[in-house]
Design a protein around this motif. Structure first.
Motif, PDB file in Angstrom:
ATOM      1  N   PHE A  63      -7.998  13.448  39.269  1.00 18.39           N
ATOM      2  CA  PHE A  63      -8.667  12.319  38.634  1.00 18.39           C
ATOM      3  C   PHE A  63      -9.976  11.975  39.344  1.00 18.39           C
ATOM      4  O   PHE A  63     -10.903  11.474  38.725  1.00 18.39           O
ATOM      5  CB  PHE A  63      -7.734  11.101  38.636  1.00 18.39           C
ATOM      6  N   VAL A  64     -10.058  12.273  40.633  1.00 18.78           N
ATOM      7  CA  VAL A  64     -11.250  11.953  41.419  1.00 18.78           C
ATOM      8  C   VAL A  64     -12.188  13.154  41.541  1.00 18.78           C
ATOM      9  O   VAL A  64     -13.400  13.047  41.322  1.00 18.78           O
ATOM     10  CB  VAL A  64     -10.843  11.457  42.824  1.00 18.78           C
ATOM     11  N   ILE A  65     -11.630  14.322  41.879  1.00 19.28           N
ATOM     12  CA  ILE A  65     -12.473  15.478  42.198  1.00 19.28           C
ATOM     13  C   ILE A  65     -13.285  15.944  41.002  1.00 19.28           C
ATOM     14  O   ILE A  65     -14.509  16.121  41.099  1.00 19.28           O
ATOM     15  CB  ILE A  65     -11.599  16.631  42.738  1.00 19.28           C
ATOM     16  N   PHE A  66     -12.639  16.159  39.876  1.00 19.72           N
ATOM     17  CA  PHE A  66     -13.346  16.765  38.758  1.00 19.72           C
ATOM     18  C   PHE A  66     -14.431  15.864  38.175  1.00 19.72           C
ATOM     19  O   PHE A  66     -15.539  16.347  37.884  1.00 19.72           O
ATOM     20  CB  PHE A  66     -12.348  17.218  37.695  1.00 19.72           C
ATOM     21  N   PRO A  67     -14.197  14.542  37.992  1.00 22.23           N
ATOM     22  CA  PRO A  67     -15.321  13.696  37.571  1.00 22.23           C
ATOM     23  C   PRO A  67     -16.463  13.682  38.581  1.00 22.23           C
ATOM     24  O   PRO A  67     -17.640  13.725  38.201  1.00 22.23           O
ATOM     25  CB  PRO A  67     -14.679  12.308  37.421  1.00 22.23           C
ATOM     26  N   LEU A  68     -16.128  13.617  39.875  1.00 21.56           N
ATOM     27  CA  LEU A  68     -17.185  13.622  40.888  1.00 21.56           C
ATOM     28  C   LEU A  68     -18.016  14.892  40.805  1.00 21.56           C
ATOM     29  O   LEU A  68     -19.255  14.853  40.906  1.00 21.56           O
ATOM     30  CB  LEU A  68     -16.571  13.506  42.287  1.00 21.56           C
ATOM     31  N   PHE A  69     -17.344  16.026  40.628  1.00 22.36           N
ATOM     32  CA  PHE A  69     -18.055  17.306  40.648  1.00 22.36           C
ATOM     33  C   PHE A  69     -18.857  17.542  39.373  1.00 22.36           C
ATOM     34  O   PHE A  69     -20.048  17.871  39.423  1.00 22.36           O
ATOM     35  CB  PHE A  69     -17.052  18.440  40.872  1.00 22.36           C
ATOM     36  N   PHE A  70     -18.221  17.369  38.223  1.00 23.32           N
ATOM     37  CA  PHE A  70     -18.892  17.709  36.969  1.00 23.32           C
ATOM     38  C   PHE A  70     -19.927  16.665  36.552  1.00 23.32           C
ATOM     39  O   PHE A  70     -20.890  16.996  35.852  1.00 23.32           O
ATOM     40  CB  PHE A  70     -17.864  17.904  35.852  1.00 23.32           C
ATOM     41  N   LEU A  71     -19.757  15.417  36.954  1.00 18.13           N
ATOM     42  CA  LEU A  71     -20.736  14.372  36.625  1.00 18.13           C
ATOM     43  C   LEU A  71     -21.717  14.202  37.778  1.00 18.13           C
ATOM     44  O   LEU A  71     -21.941  13.105  38.289  1.00 18.13           O
ATOM     45  CB  LEU A  71     -20.025  13.058  36.319  1.00 18.13           C
ATOM     46  N   SER A  72     -22.309  15.315  38.173  1.00 21.88           N
ATOM     47  CA  SER A  72     -23.278  15.318  39.271  1.00 21.88           C
ATOM     48  C   SER A  72     -24.320  16.387  38.980  1.00 21.88           C
ATOM     49  O   SER A  72     -24.294  17.050  37.944  1.00 21.88           O
ATOM     50  CB  SER A  72     -22.580  15.591  40.607  1.00 21.88           C
ATOM     51  N   SER A  73     -25.223  16.570  39.942  1.00 21.21           N
ATOM     52  CA  SER A  73     -26.263  17.597  39.787  1.00 21.21           C
ATOM     53  C   SER A  73     -25.833  18.923  40.392  1.00 21.21           C
ATOM     54  O   SER A  73     -26.677  19.794  40.645  1.00 21.21           O
ATOM     55  CB  SER A  73     -27.554  17.122  40.465  1.00 21.21           C
ATOM     56  N   ALA A  74     -24.517  19.112  40.624  1.00 22.68           N
ATOM     57  CA  ALA A  74     -24.047  20.332  41.273  1.00 22.68           C
ATOM     58  C   ALA A  74     -24.283  21.570  40.415  1.00 22.68           C
ATOM     59  O   ALA A  74     -24.669  22.631  40.923  1.00 22.68           O
ATOM     60  CB  ALA A  74     -22.562  20.200  41.613  1.00 22.68           C
ATOM     61  N   LEU A  75     -24.055  21.459  39.105  1.00 22.15           N
ATOM     62  CA  LEU A  75     -24.126  22.621  38.219  1.00 22.15           C
ATOM     63  C   LEU A  75     -25.341  22.621  37.315  1.00 22.15           C
ATOM     64  O   LEU A  75     -25.760  23.674  36.844  1.00 22.15           O
ATOM     65  CB  LEU A  75     -22.856  22.697  37.356  1.00 22.15           C
ATOM     66  N   TYR A  76     -25.900  21.439  37.046  1.00 20.08           N
ATOM     67  CA  TYR A  76     -27.040  21.333  36.131  1.00 20.08           C
ATOM     68  C   TYR A  76     -27.995  20.269  36.661  1.00 20.08           C
ATOM     69  O   TYR A  76     -27.546  19.254  37.211  1.00 20.08           O
ATOM     70  CB  TYR A  76     -26.602  20.929  34.712  1.00 20.08           C
ATOM     71  N   PRO A  77     -29.292  20.472  36.484  1.00 18.51           N
ATOM     72  CA  PRO A  77     -30.240  19.409  36.858  1.00 18.51           C
ATOM     73  C   PRO A  77     -29.989  18.146  36.040  1.00 18.51           C
ATOM     74  O   PRO A  77     -29.618  18.220  34.865  1.00 18.51           O
ATOM     75  CB  PRO A  77     -31.606  20.021  36.524  1.00 18.51           C
ATOM     76  N   ILE A  78     -30.180  17.005  36.651  1.00 23.75           N
ATOM     77  CA  ILE A  78     -29.898  15.747  35.964  1.00 23.75           C
ATOM     78  C   ILE A  78     -30.785  15.569  34.738  1.00 23.75           C
ATOM     79  O   ILE A  78     -30.350  15.025  33.716  1.00 23.75           O
ATOM     80  CB  ILE A  78     -30.045  14.570  36.944  1.00 23.75           C
ATOM     81  N   TRP A  79     -32.034  16.043  34.813  1.00 26.30           N
ATOM     82  CA  TRP A  79     -32.919  15.871  33.652  1.00 26.30           C
ATOM     83  C   TRP A  79     -32.398  16.654  32.453  1.00 26.30           C
ATOM     84  O   TRP A  79     -32.564  16.230  31.299  1.00 26.30           O
ATOM     85  CB  TRP A  79     -34.341  16.307  33.992  1.00 26.30           C
TER      86      TRP A  79
END
Length: 258
Positions: free
Chosen positions: A183-199
């Motif tokens: 519940f914590v790890i996946f939202p933190l990881f996927f809702l970040s700039s880790a895989l895609y630029p925020i823009w």
């Protein structure tokens, strides 16, 4: 026992215990690398053609998608390690060894911080092994960046470990921890700039872009990314340090109450 020995002896004991646990659990060390390596060698191959990365700070030229996601995957290794270290806290509490640790003649915050520091060192070792594999796969970063990123990795490791410790302080049963981790790890990881630029996320959904900007893990990724290229992002440093203090204070407060 007083003075510096009152701090040094429990600190040495905690670090040695974590290192021995690390050496005896080699499968945990390797398992932490499976997910980032899957993203680096499998998923990145499919996303390479679909996702172009324009020139954005700290980059001064166009880069491949594999190069872009390396900082995010380094942070991913530390995120999973922080949560696994928290799992060991729950096990220690159920077995009673946590009580022995907290009876040491040193402040409780120091004992918990020592455990966080030991966990951060283990996570840094995992990150550098991941970077070695990426280097062997011809994904090269600036030479000095491998050294310059070390302070960022230590701060990020302690910050993410503090978050995991805060979660573990609120979980009474080991069986509930796996669900909380997901519940914590996946939202933190996927809702970040880790895989895609925020823009690029903002082009699809302005709401998701705002969520990404509120996610402290985004700033962990950017702190590591800028450090690899010998640059400093003041906002990322401030958010990481502020989150570290907040999570650590809350975790110590909860353990004090318990």
């Amino acid at each position: 026992m007083s003075g510096w020995r009152g701090y040094w002896i429990p600190f040495r004991g905690i670090v040695m215990r974590e290192c021995l646990r690390f050496l005896q659990q080699r499968e945990r060390f390797l398992a932490a690398l499976v997910r980032p390596l899957m993203w680096l060698f499998v998923f990145a191959a499919g996303f390479r053609a679909a996702l172009g990365v324009s020139i954005i700070p700290p980059y001064e030229t166009y880069i491949s998608y594999e190069t872009y996601i390396v900082p995010g995957l380094m942070a991913m290794v530390q995120l999973f390690n922080g949560m696994q270290s928290s799992l060991s806290l729950i096990v220690d509490r159920e077995l009673g060894s946590m009580r022995i640790l907290l009876l040491a003649p040193a402040p409780r915050w120091f004992l918990l911080f020592s455990k966080l520091l030991a966990g951060a060192v283990v996570s840094v070792l995992q990150v550098y092994l991941f970077l070695l594999i990426a280097w062997l796969a011809d994904i090269r970063l600036p030479g000095l960046g491998y050294v310059a990123v070390l302070p960022a990795l230590m701060l990020a490791g302690v910050m993410l470990g503090s978050l995991g410790m805060l979660l573990s302080s609120a979980i009474r049963q080991l069986e509930n921890f796996a669900g909380i981790m997901n519940f914590v790890i996946f939202p933190l990881f996927f809702l970040s700039s880790a895989l895609y630029p925020i823009w690029k996320i903002g082009e699809a959904s302005p709401l998701l872009e705002q969520i990404c900007r509120l996610n402290p893990f985004t700033y962990v990724v950017e702190f590591i990314r800028f450090s690899l290229y010998l640059k400093l992002d003041g906002l990322s440093v401030a958010v990481v340090c502020g989150s570290l203090v907040l999570f650590l204070v809350l975790a110590v407060w909860r353990f004090q109450r318990q």
